[in-house]
Design a protein around this motif. Structure first.
Motif, PDB file in Angstrom:
ATOM      1  N   ARG A  18       0.830  -1.208   0.000  1.00 16.34           N
ATOM      2  CA  ARG A  18       0.000   0.000   0.000  1.00 16.34           C
ATOM      3  C   ARG A  18       0.863   1.257   0.000  1.00 16.34           C
ATOM      4  O   ARG A  18       0.553   2.234  -0.690  1.00 16.34           O
ATOM      5  CB  ARG A  18      -0.912  -0.007   1.230  1.00 16.34           C
ATOM      6  CG  ARG A  18      -1.855   1.187   1.339  1.00 16.34           C
ATOM      7  CD  ARG A  18      -2.774   1.284   0.147  1.00 16.34           C
ATOM      8  NE  ARG A  18      -3.752   2.359   0.320  1.00 16.34           N
ATOM      9  CZ  ARG A  18      -4.443   2.908  -0.677  1.00 16.34           C
ATOM     10  NH1 ARG A  18      -4.290   2.478  -1.928  1.00 16.34           N
ATOM     11  NH2 ARG A  18      -5.313   3.871  -0.434  1.00 16.34           N
ATOM     12  N   PHE A  19       1.948   1.235   0.758  1.00 14.42           N
ATOM     13  CA  PHE A  19       2.872   2.368   0.804  1.00 14.42           C
ATOM     14  C   PHE A  19       3.455   2.636  -0.590  1.00 14.42           C
ATOM     15  O   PHE A  19       3.459   3.778  -1.071  1.00 14.42           O
ATOM     16  CB  PHE A  19       4.000   2.066   1.790  1.00 14.42           C
ATOM     17  CG  PHE A  19       5.144   3.030   1.737  1.00 14.42           C
ATOM     18  CD1 PHE A  19       4.976   4.360   2.090  1.00 14.42           C
ATOM     19  CD2 PHE A  19       6.398   2.605   1.323  1.00 14.42           C
ATOM     20  CE1 PHE A  19       6.039   5.254   2.042  1.00 14.42           C
ATOM     21  CE2 PHE A  19       7.463   3.488   1.276  1.00 14.42           C
ATOM     22  CZ  PHE A  19       7.286   4.816   1.625  1.00 14.42           C
ATOM     23  N   ILE A  20       3.920   1.585  -1.253  1.00 14.00           N
ATOM     24  CA  ILE A  20       4.477   1.746  -2.595  1.00 14.00           C
ATOM     25  C   ILE A  20       3.401   2.227  -3.570  1.00 14.00           C
ATOM     26  O   ILE A  20       3.636   3.120  -4.385  1.00 14.00           O
ATOM     27  CB  ILE A  20       5.081   0.418  -3.096  1.00 14.00           C
ATOM     28  CG1 ILE A  20       6.248  -0.010  -2.200  1.00 14.00           C
ATOM     29  CG2 ILE A  20       5.559   0.545  -4.535  1.00 14.00           C
ATOM     30  CD1 ILE A  20       6.788  -1.395  -2.528  1.00 14.00           C
ATOM     31  N   GLU A  21       2.216   1.631  -3.460  1.00  9.93           N
ATOM     32  CA  GLU A  21       1.114   1.999  -4.346  1.00  9.93           C
ATOM     33  C   GLU A  21       0.797   3.493  -4.263  1.00  9.93           C
ATOM     34  O   GLU A  21       0.683   4.184  -5.287  1.00  9.93           O
ATOM     35  CB  GLU A  21      -0.131   1.189  -3.990  1.00  9.93           C
ATOM     36  CG  GLU A  21      -1.353   1.539  -4.841  1.00  9.93           C
ATOM     37  CD  GLU A  21      -2.604   0.810  -4.390  1.00  9.93           C
ATOM     38  OE1 GLU A  21      -3.475   0.579  -5.230  1.00  9.93           O
ATOM     39  OE2 GLU A  21      -2.695   0.476  -3.185  1.00  9.93           O
ATOM     40  N   LEU A  22       0.665   4.016  -3.059  1.00  6.20           N
ATOM     41  CA  LEU A  22       0.315   5.424  -2.874  1.00  6.20           C
ATOM     42  C   LEU A  22       1.399   6.346  -3.420  1.00  6.20           C
ATOM     43  O   LEU A  22       1.106   7.373  -4.050  1.00  6.20           O
ATOM     44  CB  LEU A  22       0.066   5.719  -1.393  1.00  6.20           C
ATOM     45  CG  LEU A  22      -1.188   5.081  -0.791  1.00  6.20           C
ATOM     46  CD1 LEU A  22      -1.237   5.340   0.716  1.00  6.20           C
ATOM     47  CD2 LEU A  22      -2.446   5.601  -1.472  1.00  6.20           C
ATOM     48  N   GLU A  23       2.658   5.976  -3.196  1.00  7.09           N
ATOM     49  CA  GLU A  23       3.759   6.803  -3.690  1.00  7.09           C
ATOM     50  C   GLU A  23       3.811   6.802  -5.213  1.00  7.09           C
ATOM     51  O   GLU A  23       4.062   7.833  -5.840  1.00  7.09           O
ATOM     52  CB  GLU A  23       5.093   6.304  -3.117  1.00  7.09           C
ATOM     53  CG  GLU A  23       5.241   6.532  -1.621  1.00  7.09           C
ATOM     54  CD  GLU A  23       5.361   8.004  -1.262  1.00  7.09           C
ATOM     55  OE1 GLU A  23       5.691   8.817  -2.145  1.00  7.09           O
ATOM     56  OE2 GLU A  23       5.130   8.346  -0.085  1.00  7.09           O
ATOM     57  N   LEU A  24       3.582   5.650  -5.815  1.00 11.82           N
ATOM     58  CA  LEU A  24       3.611   5.560  -7.278  1.00 11.82           C
ATOM     59  C   LEU A  24       2.462   6.342  -7.908  1.00 11.82           C
ATOM     60  O   LEU A  24       2.635   7.017  -8.922  1.00 11.82           O
ATOM     61  CB  LEU A  24       3.550   4.095  -7.719  1.00 11.82           C
ATOM     62  CG  LEU A  24       4.775   3.243  -7.403  1.00 11.82           C
ATOM     63  CD1 LEU A  24       4.573   1.817  -7.912  1.00 11.82           C
ATOM     64  CD2 LEU A  24       6.039   3.837  -8.010  1.00 11.82           C
ATOM     65  N   HIS A  84       1.067   8.903  -6.594  1.00 13.95           N
ATOM     66  CA  HIS A  84       1.440  10.312  -6.397  1.00 13.95           C
ATOM     67  C   HIS A  84       2.417  10.773  -7.481  1.00 13.95           C
ATOM     68  O   HIS A  84       2.385  11.936  -7.896  1.00 13.95           O
ATOM     69  CB  HIS A  84       2.070  10.497  -5.021  1.00 13.95           C
ATOM     70  CG  HIS A  84       2.508  11.907  -4.747  1.00 13.95           C
ATOM     71  ND1 HIS A  84       1.623  12.941  -4.516  1.00 13.95           N
ATOM     72  CD2 HIS A  84       3.752  12.467  -4.693  1.00 13.95           C
ATOM     73  CE1 HIS A  84       2.288  14.071  -4.333  1.00 13.95           C
ATOM     74  NE2 HIS A  84       3.579  13.805  -4.430  1.00 13.95           N
ATOM     75  N   GLU A  85       3.260   9.860  -7.960  1.00 12.62           N
ATOM     76  CA  GLU A  85       4.241  10.196  -9.001  1.00 12.62           C
ATOM     77  C   GLU A  85       3.649  10.128 -10.406  1.00 12.62           C
ATOM     78  O   GLU A  85       4.342  10.390 -11.388  1.00 12.62           O
ATOM     79  CB  GLU A  85       5.437   9.239  -8.912  1.00 12.62           C
ATOM     80  CG  GLU A  85       6.287   9.430  -7.672  1.00 12.62           C
ATOM     81  CD  GLU A  85       6.984  10.776  -7.635  1.00 12.62           C
ATOM     82  OE1 GLU A  85       7.478  11.211  -8.694  1.00 12.62           O
ATOM     83  OE2 GLU A  85       7.031  11.397  -6.552  1.00 12.62           O
ATOM     84  N   LEU A 130      11.996   4.896  -6.497  1.00 11.27           N
ATOM     85  CA  LEU A 130      11.537   5.700  -7.628  1.00 11.27           C
ATOM     86  C   LEU A 130      12.665   5.920  -8.630  1.00 11.27           C
ATOM     87  O   LEU A 130      12.443   5.876  -9.846  1.00 11.27           O
ATOM     88  CB  LEU A 130      10.994   7.045  -7.137  1.00 11.27           C
ATOM     89  CG  LEU A 130       9.701   6.968  -6.313  1.00 11.27           C
ATOM     90  CD1 LEU A 130       9.366   8.353  -5.743  1.00 11.27           C
ATOM     91  CD2 LEU A 130       8.538   6.458  -7.163  1.00 11.27           C
ATOM     92  N   ILE A 187      11.784   5.462  -0.322  1.00 10.21           N
ATOM     93  CA  ILE A 187      10.949   5.479  -1.525  1.00 10.21           C
ATOM     94  C   ILE A 187      11.643   6.219  -2.671  1.00 10.21           C
ATOM     95  O   ILE A 187      11.479   5.882  -3.840  1.00 10.21           O
ATOM     96  CB  ILE A 187       9.563   6.114  -1.229  1.00 10.21           C
ATOM     97  CG1 ILE A 187       8.610   5.887  -2.415  1.00 10.21           C
ATOM     98  CG2 ILE A 187       9.700   7.588  -0.900  1.00 10.21           C
ATOM     99  CD1 ILE A 187       8.320   4.430  -2.716  1.00 10.21           C
ATOM    100  N   GLU A 188      12.481   7.221  -2.318  1.00  8.31           N
ATOM    101  CA  GLU A 188      13.194   7.964  -3.363  1.00  8.31           C
ATOM    102  C   GLU A 188      14.138   7.043  -4.141  1.00  8.31           C
ATOM    103  O   GLU A 188      14.302   7.191  -5.350  1.00  8.31           O
ATOM    104  CB  GLU A 188      14.000   9.116  -2.742  1.00  8.31           C
ATOM    105  CG  GLU A 188      13.169  10.244  -2.182  1.00  8.31           C
ATOM    106  CD  GLU A 188      12.594   9.932  -0.808  1.00  8.31           C
ATOM    107  OE1 GLU A 188      11.743  10.704  -0.339  1.00  8.31           O
ATOM    108  OE2 GLU A 188      13.013   8.909  -0.204  1.00  8.31           O
TER     109      GLU A 188
END
Length: 226
Positions: free
Chosen positions: A15-21, A23-24, A109, A105-106
């Protein structure tokens, strides 16, 4: 929109990865087992896969091995920090990259951008296209353009430009260029390459206010990948 498939059974991480992706600006598909991840990847449902190793039904390494039989989709493996053999096995099985948990996360990405860029470059190369900045050379259609503007070149000008683009960042001597552009049996003027470089600079450098071909004094010429 670029679509990324996350195959991860730890819901919080997924879920953390999903939200960040999202957002990008990426589109995301998220599944929690290896079998479903493999099916979606094989169907071409995504442009890149983030693949955990420890998965139910089929583990990540087996997913990758099966996937590589039919697809070259970029795959970034998620591994435990101390799982050195997992990293080695993943790369040997065809992973494009890996990242260890926990991760910033950076960093993920950045690795995604790198993997996608490599895929794009590879696809462009497969299509017979060569690039340098806004300059494009199409080997199949025998066309050259700068920022969409067609540049009319003679056969030798085209060949010289193609050779330099295929060897970006490599300084090629005048002798090497004469052989590749004019043929091994060429016995004409020895400054023929200098002449054609001048023609190219007039049609590209001067016309579009760029510096494409660099002279390396006493050696030859090079196009730098900048």
């Amino acid at each position: 929109m670029i679509k990324i498939l996350i195959v991860e059974d730890e819901e919080k991480i997924a879920r953390f990865i999903e939200l960040e992706l999202i957002h990008e600006g990426y589109e995301v598909i998220k599944v929690n087992n290896g079998r479903m991840g493999l099916e979606l990847a094989e169907k071409g449902e995504a442009d890149l896969v983030i693949l955990d190793i420890m998965l139910p039904e089929i583990n990540g390494l087996e997913v990758l091995r099966r996937l590589r039989r039919s697809s070259d989709i970029p795959v970034i493996m998620l591994t435990a920090r101390d799982a050195v053999m997992d990293k080695v096995s993943g790369l040997d099985a065809g992973a494009d990259d890996y990242i260890t948990k926990p991760f910033a996360i950076e960093e993920l990405l950045a690795r995604i951008r790198t993997a996608l860029k490599k895929r794009t470059v590879s696809e462009k190369s497969d299509q017979g296209l060569l690039y340098c900045g806004l300059l494009t050379l199409d080997k199949l259609r025998h066309k050259v353009s700068y920022d969409g503007n067609i540049i009319e070149l003679t056969n030798r000008e085209f060949t010289l430009l193609q050779v330099l683009l295929e060897n970006k960042d490599i300084v090629l001597s005048r002798g090497t260029l004469i052989e590749k552009v004019c043929g091994y049996d060429y016995f004409g003027e020895t400054n023929v390459i200098d002449v054609y470089v001048r023609f190219l600079r007039t049609k590209i450098d001067d016309a579009f206010k760029v510096k494409l071909i660099t002279t390396v004094r006493g050696v030859g010429y090079v196009i730098k990948d900048e």
